[in-house]
Enzyme design. Sequence first.
Site, PDB file in Angstrom:
ATOM      1  N   ALA A  77       0.069 -17.976  16.891  1.00  0.00           N
ATOM      2  CA  ALA A  77      -0.362 -17.379  15.618  1.00  0.00           C
ATOM      3  C   ALA A  77      -1.797 -17.771  15.293  1.00  0.00           C
ATOM      4  CB  ALA A  77       0.590 -17.809  14.504  1.00  0.00           C
ATOM      5  N   THR A  88      -4.294 -14.835  14.539  1.00  0.00           N
ATOM      6  CA  THR A  88      -4.848 -13.758  13.695  1.00  0.00           C
ATOM      7  C   THR A  88      -4.360 -13.852  12.247  1.00  0.00           C
ATOM      8  OG1 THR A  88      -4.876 -12.346  15.646  1.00  0.00           O
ATOM      9  CG2 THR A  88      -5.014 -11.237  13.525  1.00  0.00           C
ATOM     10  N   GLU A  89      -5.257 -13.483  11.337  1.00  0.00           N
ATOM     11  CA  GLU A  89      -4.912 -13.386   9.907  1.00  0.00           C
ATOM     12  C   GLU A  89      -5.384 -12.031   9.383  1.00  0.00           C
ATOM     13  OE1 GLU A  89      -6.559 -16.702   7.779  1.00  0.00           O
ATOM     14  OE2 GLU A  89      -5.453 -18.159   9.002  1.00  0.00           O
ATOM     15  N   SER A 109     -10.994 -10.436  14.986  1.00  0.00           N
ATOM     16  CA  SER A 109     -11.949 -10.751  16.047  1.00  0.00           C
ATOM     17  C   SER A 109     -12.711 -12.040  15.764  1.00  0.00           C
ATOM     18  CB  SER A 109     -12.956  -9.600  16.198  1.00  0.00           C
ATOM     19  OG  SER A 109     -12.283  -8.431  16.565  1.00  0.00           O
ATOM     20  N   PHE A 124       0.271  -9.958  12.695  1.00  0.00           N
ATOM     21  CA  PHE A 124       0.456  -9.331  14.024  1.00  0.00           C
ATOM     22  C   PHE A 124       0.946 -10.336  15.075  1.00  0.00           C
ATOM     23  CE2 PHE A 124      -3.398  -6.350  12.999  1.00  0.00           C
ATOM     24  CZ  PHE A 124      -2.574  -5.454  12.333  1.00  0.00           C
ATOM     25  N   GLU A 183      -5.274  -9.880  22.098  1.00  0.00           N
ATOM     26  CA  GLU A 183      -5.862 -11.028  22.826  1.00  0.00           C
ATOM     27  C   GLU A 183      -7.381 -10.889  22.940  1.00  0.00           C
ATOM     28  OE1 GLU A 183      -3.706 -13.083  25.694  1.00  0.00           O
ATOM     29  OE2 GLU A 183      -1.840 -12.721  24.613  1.00  0.00           O
ATOM     30  N   THR A 199     -10.286  -7.891  21.355  1.00  0.00           N
ATOM     31  CA  THR A 199     -10.578  -6.492  21.689  1.00  0.00           C
ATOM     32  C   THR A 199     -11.545  -6.467  22.881  1.00  0.00           C
ATOM     33  OG1 THR A 199     -12.539  -6.354  20.299  1.00  0.00           O
ATOM     34  CG2 THR A 199     -10.418  -5.849  19.236  1.00  0.00           C
TER      35      THR A 199
HETATM   36  C1  FAD Z   1       0.858  -5.354  18.817  1.00  0.00           C
HETATM   37  C2  FAD Z   1      -0.051  -6.489  18.500  1.00  0.00           C
HETATM   38  C3  FAD Z   1       0.281  -7.764  18.922  1.00  0.00           C
HETATM   39  C4  FAD Z   1      -0.538  -8.840  18.605  1.00  0.00           C
HETATM   40  N1  FAD Z   1      -0.145 -10.118  18.943  1.00  0.00           N
HETATM   41  C5  FAD Z   1      -0.841 -11.179  18.452  1.00  0.00           C
HETATM   42  C6  FAD Z   1      -0.347 -12.510  18.616  1.00  0.00           C
HETATM   43  O1  FAD Z   1       0.699 -12.745  19.223  1.00  0.00           O
HETATM   44  N2  FAD Z   1      -1.055 -13.518  18.073  1.00  0.00           N
HETATM   45  C7  FAD Z   1      -2.219 -13.319  17.374  1.00  0.00           C
HETATM   46  O2  FAD Z   1      -2.800 -14.294  16.891  1.00  0.00           O
HETATM   47  N3  FAD Z   1      -2.719 -12.063  17.208  1.00  0.00           N
HETATM   48  C8  FAD Z   1      -2.053 -10.995  17.720  1.00  0.00           C
HETATM   49  N4  FAD Z   1      -2.528  -9.715  17.537  1.00  0.00           N
HETATM   50  C9  FAD Z   1      -3.786  -9.525  16.817  1.00  0.00           C
HETATM   51  C10 FAD Z   1      -4.910  -9.018  17.711  1.00  0.00           C
HETATM   52  O3  FAD Z   1      -5.329 -10.016  18.582  1.00  0.00           O
HETATM   53  C11 FAD Z   1      -6.019  -8.512  16.780  1.00  0.00           C
HETATM   54  O4  FAD Z   1      -5.559  -7.306  16.219  1.00  0.00           O
HETATM   55  C12 FAD Z   1      -7.341  -8.315  17.494  1.00  0.00           C
HETATM   56  O5  FAD Z   1      -7.877  -9.552  17.883  1.00  0.00           O
HETATM   57  C13 FAD Z   1      -8.368  -7.562  16.634  1.00  0.00           C
HETATM   58  O6  FAD Z   1      -8.436  -8.056  15.349  1.00  0.00           O
HETATM   59  P1  FAD Z   1      -8.350  -7.016  14.116  1.00  0.00           P
HETATM   60  O7  FAD Z   1      -7.146  -6.189  14.333  1.00  0.00           O
HETATM   61  O8  FAD Z   1      -8.425  -7.785  12.850  1.00  0.00           O
HETATM   62  O9  FAD Z   1      -9.618  -6.085  14.278  1.00  0.00           O
HETATM   63  P2  FAD Z   1     -11.105  -6.373  13.743  1.00  0.00           P
HETATM   64  O10 FAD Z   1     -11.514  -7.751  14.124  1.00  0.00           O
HETATM   65  O11 FAD Z   1     -11.188  -5.978  12.317  1.00  0.00           O
HETATM   66  O12 FAD Z   1     -11.948  -5.344  14.614  1.00  0.00           O
HETATM   67  C14 FAD Z   1     -12.075  -3.946  14.278  1.00  0.00           C
HETATM   68  C15 FAD Z   1     -13.048  -3.313  15.273  1.00  0.00           C
HETATM   69  O13 FAD Z   1     -14.325  -3.950  15.177  1.00  0.00           O
HETATM   70  C16 FAD Z   1     -14.737  -4.419  16.452  1.00  0.00           C
HETATM   71  N5  FAD Z   1     -15.521  -5.643  16.301  1.00  0.00           N
HETATM   72  C17 FAD Z   1     -15.220  -6.745  15.568  1.00  0.00           C
HETATM   73  N6  FAD Z   1     -16.174  -7.672  15.704  1.00  0.00           N
HETATM   74  C18 FAD Z   1     -17.095  -7.160  16.553  1.00  0.00           C
HETATM   75  C19 FAD Z   1     -18.332  -7.631  17.102  1.00  0.00           C
HETATM   76  N7  FAD Z   1     -18.793  -8.858  16.845  1.00  0.00           N
HETATM   77  N8  FAD Z   1     -19.015  -6.814  17.940  1.00  0.00           N
HETATM   78  C20 FAD Z   1     -18.557  -5.581  18.246  1.00  0.00           C
HETATM   79  N9  FAD Z   1     -17.407  -5.084  17.763  1.00  0.00           N
HETATM   80  C21 FAD Z   1     -16.676  -5.860  16.934  1.00  0.00           C
HETATM   81  C22 FAD Z   1     -13.435  -4.667  17.211  1.00  0.00           C
HETATM   82  O14 FAD Z   1     -13.651  -4.667  18.602  1.00  0.00           O
HETATM   83  C23 FAD Z   1     -12.606  -3.489  16.725  1.00  0.00           C
HETATM   84  O15 FAD Z   1     -12.956  -2.359  17.469  1.00  0.00           O
HETATM   85  C24 FAD Z   1      -1.731  -8.624  17.886  1.00  0.00           C
HETATM   86  C25 FAD Z   1      -2.074  -7.325  17.468  1.00  0.00           C
HETATM   87  C26 FAD Z   1      -1.238  -6.281  17.746  1.00  0.00           C
HETATM   88  C27 FAD Z   1      -1.593  -4.914  17.207  1.00  0.00           C
END
Ligand code: FAD
Length: 380
Positions: free
Chosen positions: A124, A126-127, A132, A156, A362, A364
């Site tokens: 865990a 992500t918040e 990212s 998530f 894991e 993006t």
């Molecule tokens: C089905 C599923 C399972 C998951 N399992 C886990 C889990 O087990 N444990 C856990 O901790 N998390 C988990 N996650 C979370 C996942 O790792 C995050 O959703 C992911 O890291 C992206 O974070 P975000 O969704 O907040 O997107 P955001 O960080 O808001 O990003 C939105 C967009 O902006 C882009 N972006 C952000 N920052 C930058 C930058 N500096 N430069 C260029 N582009 C950027 C991203 O690439 C993306 O396209 C899971 C998510 C899903 C949907």
Amino acid sequence: MAFELTKEQLMIQKMAREFAAKELAPLAAERDRTHEYPADSLKKMGDLGFLGMLVSEKYGGENAGTVAYSLALSEIACACASTAVIMSVHNSICCGSIEKYGTEEQKEEFLRPMAAGAFIGAFALTEPEAGSDPQAMTCTAVRDGDHYIINGTKRFITSGKNGGVVILLARTAEKGSRGISAFLVTHDFAGFSVGRIEDKMGQCASDTVDLLFNDCRVPASRMLGSEGEGFKIAMSGLDAGRIGIASLSLGIAQAALDESIRYSRNRKQFGQNLSGFQGLRWMIADMAMDVEAARLLVLNAAAVKEHGENCTAAASMAKCYASEMAQRVTGQAIQIHGGYGYIKEYPVERFYRDARITTIYEGTNQIQRIVIANELLGRQ
Ligand SMILES: Cc1cc2nc3c(=O)[nH]c(=O)nc-3n(C[C@H](O)[C@H](O)[C@H](O)COP(=O)(O)OP(=O)(O)OC[C@H]3O[C@@H](n4cnc5c(N)ncnc54)[C@H](O)[C@@H]3O)c2cc1C
């Protein structure tokens, strides 16, 4: 570079392929439809050693190495990507981090049963406002005698509901990566509950949930590593995790390629099999090239990790390429199936949905490119 797999690696791959074909493939579509967690399959996988593949023999694991693990995970994903993501988070991140950073007591209490498949691990990080950018996390762990009091929401989280232990990352100091610590949290703690359960596009048989912490008292003995070491633990876990997701992506794409070959040999239009049309033959050739290119990157990353070298760039390259490849290949598989590819009765429809998340979780693929560039150019 040619990879020559050892007899043992080939044997593990074969065992995983047979298990996946017999136990997972027949149930995958129905589990996708009903969102049923694959508990009984995971139990069997535990009995066969697939849930302790990277754990040393001292704690009841198989110590099979990252290459064999990657091969097995791809085979599982070929049949059921939901089961594969559960296996990946459990083995790569959770077992790996506990073995590397855990105390002897923690390894006995958690790692040994996890290696046997008694329960599944979740991770865990992500918040809601920290995806990212995990350093923006606001979940706090405040020391109170021999406990920490945890408050915050994690979003998530794979296996957050059905898993037996969660590696939770929380802030023990206000700022910076050194202000983050890791804890081993179990569902029996008061103040810890599961929040909303996400209704997803794909990988529907694995649970993805919010975890809520409301004045949750966690004994200090449940800290994984030392105070302030959590971010380092998370990043090293993600290096391993990305090899897992790369292997999973490869498995989905292989399944899509196999289905496309099968379908194109059977479906007739204009009085001949689809496999006779040069346009589709070239598509199949492109798909196969893409799959093989990804396979080499994935095996390379696994071998780098297995040799104990820094695998950060190799893991990110494998994850980034294999996940984008899986989207291309599953999309082409639908095209080859024509209208039938869009219908749930045909497995390529599920493969396409299952592949979509692999460029996102894991880290993006934008973040993977930042990681790769940082390894090559240094941080900006
Ligand atoms: C089905 C599923 C399972 C998951 N399992 C886990 C889990 O087990 N444990 C856990 O901790 N998390 C988990 N996650 C979370 C996942 O790792 C995050 O959703 C992911 O890291 C992206 O974070 P975000 O969704 O907040 O997107 P955001 O960080 O808001 O990003 C939105 C967009 O902006 C882009 N972006 C952000 N920052 C930058 C930058 N500096 N430069 C260029 N582009 C950027 C991203 O690439 C993306 O396209 C899971 C998510 C899903 C949907």
